[in-house]
Design an enzyme around this catalytic site. Structure first.
Site, PDB file in Angstrom:
ATOM      1  N   GLY A  14       0.652  -1.198  -0.163  1.00  0.00           N
ATOM      2  CA  GLY A  14       0.166   0.065  -0.236  1.00  0.00           C
ATOM      3  C   GLY A  14       0.796   1.238   0.116  1.00  0.00           C
ATOM      4  O   GLY A  14       1.685   1.201   0.881  1.00  0.00           O
ATOM      5  N   ARG A  75       1.070  -5.164  -5.297  1.00  0.00           N
ATOM      6  CA  ARG A  75       1.078  -6.462  -4.424  1.00  0.00           C
ATOM      7  C   ARG A  75       1.493  -7.500  -5.195  1.00  0.00           C
ATOM      8  O   ARG A  75       0.307  -7.953  -6.112  1.00  0.00           O
ATOM      9  CB  ARG A  75       0.119  -6.644  -3.538  1.00  0.00           C
ATOM     10  CG  ARG A  75      -0.304  -5.408  -2.524  1.00  0.00           C
ATOM     11  CD  ARG A  75      -1.444  -5.712  -1.546  1.00  0.00           C
ATOM     12  NE  ARG A  75      -2.307  -4.563  -1.035  1.00  0.00           N
ATOM     13  CZ  ARG A  75      -1.956  -3.866   0.034  1.00  0.00           C
ATOM     14  NH1 ARG A  75      -0.723  -4.341   0.569  1.00  0.00           N
ATOM     15  NH2 ARG A  75      -2.467  -3.006   0.290  1.00  0.00           N
ATOM     16  N   ASP A 106       4.970  -4.939   6.026  1.00  0.00           N
ATOM     17  CA  ASP A 106       5.395  -5.933   6.380  1.00  0.00           C
ATOM     18  C   ASP A 106       5.421  -7.109   5.143  1.00  0.00           C
ATOM     19  O   ASP A 106       6.446  -7.558   5.073  1.00  0.00           O
ATOM     20  CB  ASP A 106       4.428  -6.429   7.675  1.00  0.00           C
ATOM     21  CG  ASP A 106       3.066  -6.640   7.273  1.00  0.00           C
ATOM     22  OD1 ASP A 106       2.810  -5.990   6.265  1.00  0.00           O
ATOM     23  OD2 ASP A 106       2.401  -6.949   7.874  1.00  0.00           O
ATOM     24  N   GLY A 107       4.463  -6.974   4.205  1.00  0.00           N
ATOM     25  CA  GLY A 107       4.455  -7.855   2.855  1.00  0.00           C
ATOM     26  C   GLY A 107       5.728  -7.733   2.183  1.00  0.00           C
ATOM     27  O   GLY A 107       6.637  -8.645   1.680  1.00  0.00           O
ATOM     28  N   THR A 129       4.470   2.898   5.405  1.00  0.00           N
ATOM     29  CA  THR A 129       2.954   2.192   5.746  1.00  0.00           C
ATOM     30  C   THR A 129       2.203   3.084   6.686  1.00  0.00           C
ATOM     31  O   THR A 129       2.854   3.535   7.611  1.00  0.00           O
ATOM     32  CB  THR A 129       2.846   0.841   5.973  1.00  0.00           C
ATOM     33  OG1 THR A 129       1.633   0.492   6.589  1.00  0.00           O
ATOM     34  CG2 THR A 129       3.812   0.488   7.262  1.00  0.00           C
ATOM     35  N   ASP A 131       0.032   2.146   8.590  1.00  0.00           N
ATOM     36  CA  ASP A 131      -0.670   1.310   9.599  1.00  0.00           C
ATOM     37  C   ASP A 131       0.374   1.422  10.858  1.00  0.00           C
ATOM     38  O   ASP A 131      -0.146   1.039  11.847  1.00  0.00           O
ATOM     39  CB  ASP A 131      -0.649  -0.090   9.202  1.00  0.00           C
ATOM     40  CG  ASP A 131      -1.550  -0.448   7.852  1.00  0.00           C
ATOM     41  OD1 ASP A 131      -2.315   0.353   7.614  1.00  0.00           O
ATOM     42  OD2 ASP A 131      -1.423  -1.643   7.468  1.00  0.00           O
ATOM     43  N   ASP A 133       2.371  -0.743  11.788  1.00  0.00           N
ATOM     44  CA  ASP A 133       2.498  -2.012  12.406  1.00  0.00           C
ATOM     45  C   ASP A 133       3.715  -2.696  12.440  1.00  0.00           C
ATOM     46  O   ASP A 133       3.814  -3.840  12.331  1.00  0.00           O
ATOM     47  CB  ASP A 133       1.393  -2.809  12.052  1.00  0.00           C
ATOM     48  CG  ASP A 133       1.320  -2.733  10.485  1.00  0.00           C
ATOM     49  OD1 ASP A 133       2.333  -2.453   9.902  1.00  0.00           O
ATOM     50  OD2 ASP A 133       0.630  -3.760   9.866  1.00  0.00           O
ATOM     51  N   ARG A 175      -5.149  -2.399   8.800  1.00  0.00           N
ATOM     52  CA  ARG A 175      -4.948  -3.971   8.488  1.00  0.00           C
ATOM     53  C   ARG A 175      -4.877  -4.508   9.693  1.00  0.00           C
ATOM     54  O   ARG A 175      -3.644  -5.051  10.057  1.00  0.00           O
ATOM     55  CB  ARG A 175      -3.719  -4.124   7.627  1.00  0.00           C
ATOM     56  CG  ARG A 175      -3.417  -5.404   6.939  1.00  0.00           C
ATOM     57  CD  ARG A 175      -2.214  -5.803   6.454  1.00  0.00           C
ATOM     58  NE  ARG A 175      -2.380  -5.049   4.925  1.00  0.00           N
ATOM     59  CZ  ARG A 175      -2.744  -5.406   3.912  1.00  0.00           C
ATOM     60  NH1 ARG A 175      -3.406  -6.541   3.963  1.00  0.00           N
ATOM     61  NH2 ARG A 175      -2.677  -4.503   2.990  1.00  0.00           N
TER      62      ARG A 175
END
Ligand code: F6P
Length: 326
Positions: A14, A75, A106-107, A129, A131, A133, A175
């Site tokens: 993303g 992705r 993370d991906g 990101t 997020d 995270d 997410r």
């Protein structure tokens, strides 16, 4: 001992505001150190299809303030397969790319971790990101800007919520992580945040009602993190409508507008510092690490740790939210 003459740079997963500032920083720092830069388009997909172009310093002019990513992003399922990664490695060899800087979440780092080990490729990650995270950095690039976007939106929702004396469930991204939900709830003066890290959806909603979260209020705003664990804003609103028809309930899903827009100063500075640190790390023969910033200091975090899902929201903040929403 190896010498890096050429790096490849890509953005993946993303997009996040500030990615362009990171691309600018990585590119200029590499050139400053006499390293050639090859821009890889559409994330790992571009490494497989060979969508690559040499970048000079002027290619990254006038982008620090722009949202999105000039390199595009994707992705890429193919990169998850050994065959896809082999083609990617062949592209690197053909292009003379010695090392990679990957900007993403993370991906992106999961793919980088596997690829780096399989082909002995030096890879450094820059966390981009909304997020937030990723373990090992206080903030990821894009998180602060997304948070400000959410807060501006919730301020507007508050106007109409207040006028109509309504209860709004506002869904934000993340997410499965509650950083955006919890902190934007604090910053916007929301009555509550429903986050995936805590309890079940029943518990959190029931708790809110039990606490009489609407007793002294004309309007109420509950920020909900998108996640099957929370039930999402729509699911919670439907439950509320059935169980408490006395409340006039509305739902707003902020969606992808949270990912767009010009990066705030915080994210531009973060991206600029992390980009310099990524090239420094490669020159220092570091590999398979993510750049982080903790207490204003650059840190190197192994990919395996960054992606482990260990970053925790601070539960004390839920208590702050509850006290301030009486
Ligand atoms: O990881 C960033 C993120 O924006 C998440 O918060 C969200 O769950 C996801 O990406 C949405 O992905 P997509 O843009 O592919 O719908």
């Amino acid at each position: 001992m190896y010498r890096i003459n050429c790096i490849g740079i890509l953005t993946s997963g993303g997009d996040a505001p500030g990615m362009n500032a990171a691309i600018r920083s990585v590119t200029r720092t590499a050139i400053f150190n006499g390293i050639q830069v090859k821009a890889i388009y559409r994330g790992y997909k571009g490494l497989i299809t060979g969508e690559i172009k040499e970048f000079h310093t002027e290619d990254v002019s006038n982008i620090i303030q722009r949202g999105g990513t000039i390199l595009k992003t994707a992705r890429c399922k193919e990169f998850m397969t050994p065959e896809g990664r082999q083609v990617a490695f062949e592209t690197m060899q053909r292009e003379g790319i010695d090392a990679l800087v990957v900007i993403g979440g993370d991906g992106t780092f999961t793919g980088a971790h596997i690829f780096g080990q399989e082909y002995n490729v030096p890879i450094v990650g820059v966390p981009g990101t909304i997020d937030n995270d990723l373990w090992g950095t206080d903030s990821t690039i894009g998180y602060d800007t997304a948070m400000n976007t959410i807060v501006e939106a919730v301020d507007k929702i508050r106007d109409t919520a207040n006028s109509h004396e309504r209860l709004f469930f506002v869904e934000v991204m993340g997410r499965d992580a509650g950083f955006l939900a919890l902190n934007s709830a604090l910053a916007s003066g929301a009555e509550a945040a429903i986050i995936p890290e805590r309890l079940t959806k029943e518990d959190q909603l029931e708790e809110l009602i039990k606490n009489g979260f609407r007793k002294s209020k004309n309007s109420s705003i509950v920020i909900v993190a998108e996640s099957p664990n929370t039930g999402g804003a729509q699911g919670l609103a439907e439950r509320m409508h059935t169980e408490h028809p006395e409340y006039d309930v509305r739902v707003t899903i902020l969606g992808h507008l949270q990912r767009g827009g010009s990066p705030k100063a915080y994210d531009r500075i973060l991206a600029s510092r992390m980009g310099v640190a990524a090239i420094d790390a490669l020159l220092d023969e570091q590999r398979s690490i993510m750049i982080g910033i903790v207490n204003d200091e650059i840190v190197h975090v192994p990919f395996s740790k960054a992606i482990k899902d260990d970053k925790q929201v601070n539960p004390d903040k839920l208590g702050v939210l509850q006290i301030l929403s009486i």
